[in-house]
Design an enzyme around this catalytic site. Sequence first.
Site, PDB file in Angstrom:
ATOM      1  N   GLU A 127      -5.563  -5.189  10.561  1.00 41.72           N
ATOM      2  CA  GLU A 127      -4.582  -4.120  10.748  1.00 41.72           C
ATOM      3  C   GLU A 127      -4.908  -3.351  12.030  1.00 41.72           C
ATOM      4  OE1 GLU A 127      -2.515  -2.921   6.899  1.00 41.72           O
ATOM      5  OE2 GLU A 127      -4.314  -1.710   7.023  1.00 41.72           O
ATOM      6  N   ASN A 169       0.868  -1.182   0.000  1.00 36.59           N
ATOM      7  CA  ASN A 169       0.000   0.000   0.000  1.00 36.59           C
ATOM      8  C   ASN A 169       0.903   1.231   0.000  1.00 36.59           C
ATOM      9  OD1 ASN A 169      -1.861   1.996   0.418  1.00 36.59           O
ATOM     10  ND2 ASN A 169      -2.355   1.416   2.523  1.00 36.59           N
ATOM     11  N   HIS A 207      -9.712   1.010   4.989  1.00 41.75           N
ATOM     12  CA  HIS A 207      -8.415   1.256   5.626  1.00 41.75           C
ATOM     13  C   HIS A 207      -8.613   2.227   6.792  1.00 41.75           C
ATOM     14  CE1 HIS A 207      -4.341   2.617   6.324  1.00 41.75           C
ATOM     15  NE2 HIS A 207      -3.930   1.512   5.720  1.00 41.75           N
ATOM     16  N   GLY A 238       1.916   2.394  10.922  1.00 42.64           N
ATOM     17  CA  GLY A 238       2.802   3.559  10.837  1.00 42.64           C
ATOM     18  C   GLY A 238       3.447   3.948  12.155  1.00 42.64           C
ATOM     19  N   SER A 271       3.131  -1.960  10.436  1.00 42.16           N
ATOM     20  CA  SER A 271       4.578  -1.805  10.635  1.00 42.16           C
ATOM     21  C   SER A 271       5.403  -3.037  10.263  1.00 42.16           C
ATOM     22  CB  SER A 271       4.877  -1.363  12.069  1.00 42.16           C
ATOM     23  OG  SER A 271       4.286  -0.104  12.325  1.00 42.16           O
ATOM     24  N   GLU A 324      -6.992   4.674   7.798  1.00 42.80           N
ATOM     25  CA  GLU A 324      -6.812   6.099   7.454  1.00 42.80           C
ATOM     26  C   GLU A 324      -8.071   6.661   6.803  1.00 42.80           C
ATOM     27  OE1 GLU A 324      -3.080   5.683   5.389  1.00 42.80           O
ATOM     28  OE2 GLU A 324      -2.136   5.197   7.303  1.00 42.80           O
ATOM     29  N   LYS A 361       0.177   4.238  -0.404  1.00 39.32           N
ATOM     30  CA  LYS A 361      -0.465   5.453   0.132  1.00 39.32           C
ATOM     31  C   LYS A 361      -0.127   6.657  -0.757  1.00 39.32           C
ATOM     32  CE  LYS A 361       0.012   3.490   4.735  1.00 39.32           C
ATOM     33  NZ  LYS A 361      -0.157   3.665   6.142  1.00 39.32           N
TER      34      LYS A 361
HETATM   35  C1  PEP Z   1      -1.073   0.201   6.142  1.00 30.89           C
HETATM   36  O1  PEP Z   1      -1.267   1.408   6.067  1.00 30.89           O
HETATM   37  O2  PEP Z   1      -1.858  -0.602   5.625  1.00 30.89           O
HETATM   38  C2  PEP Z   1       0.114  -0.237   6.866  1.00 30.89           C
HETATM   39  C3  PEP Z   1       0.158  -1.457   7.275  1.00 30.89           C
HETATM   40  O3  PEP Z   1       1.073   0.725   7.069  1.00 30.89           O
HETATM   41  P1  PEP Z   1       2.512   0.507   7.749  1.00 30.89           P
HETATM   42  O4  PEP Z   1       3.101  -0.759   7.182  1.00 30.89           O
HETATM   43  O5  PEP Z   1       3.298   1.715   7.361  1.00 30.89           O
HETATM   44  O6  PEP Z   1       2.280   0.389   9.204  1.00 30.89           O
END
Ligand code: PEP
Length: 246
Positions: free
Chosen positions: A162, A9, A93, A168, A208, A95, A11
């Site tokens: 998630e 992803n 998601h 993040g 992460s 976000e 983003k």
């Molecule tokens: C995500 O936004 O789906 C995600 C897992 O981000 P990150 O790996 O940066 O934590």
Amino acid sequence: MNKKIFAANWKMYLNSNESREFMLKVNANKDLFSEFDIMIFPSHTAISIVQDLAKEFDNIKIGMQDCDVLTSGAVTGSNSITSHKVDSCIVGHSERRTIFNENDELIKKKLNNCLDKIGSAILCVGETLDEKEEKKTFEVIKKQLSILPDQIRGKNLDIAYEPVWAIGTGLVASKQYIEDVLSYINNLIKELYSVEDRPNIRLFYGGSVDENSVEELSSIALLDGFLIGSASADFEKFKNMLNKMR
Ligand code: PEP
């Protein structure tokens, strides 16, 4: 241990030029990048560039990071699931849930549109830190999964667990914690769908994940793949993750 899927992803990390540069490096490392099932979710503006540079790879699928709740019409600045020809689309998601105030009702419509129009989607679910501390993880996930359609026959449904507190933040959920949540999700799915449907549903973890955590988490039996944010938009980190899993 089966090989996991790597879903990237990107983003808003990479613009079109940076996406092109990334894909040129993927092409220069064709052997490595051909060994894994990979999904890439670029910015909408970079989708066709990435698709073009992934042409030589049967194993790389391209998707949208999100789509509008409508499939066409007067929605300035938006992209529908039919705006691009893609293999998958992320919905729900965290976000989108927090920054854009998306609720389960809206996410359900998006999910149904994706399944209807392209036969595939990744639905993200996960609890916040407060919900985790209040021991509400299963309750939150059950509610977020209550939007799943009654029938998925023939469609590909990916569910990405998630935890919001892990996205993040550099905090990765422990293996045991992920196993417990995936097993809870797996049981819910079993209640909802027939045995024939189960192979069309895949379970992902995101939060992460990077080259330091990927190996340990790969031993989780119920896990089909990873949804990776920041580490997937950094070519060297992505390459290191794949090299660890070779
Ligand atoms: C995500 O936004 O789906 C995600 C897992 O981000 P990150 O790996 O940066 O934590």
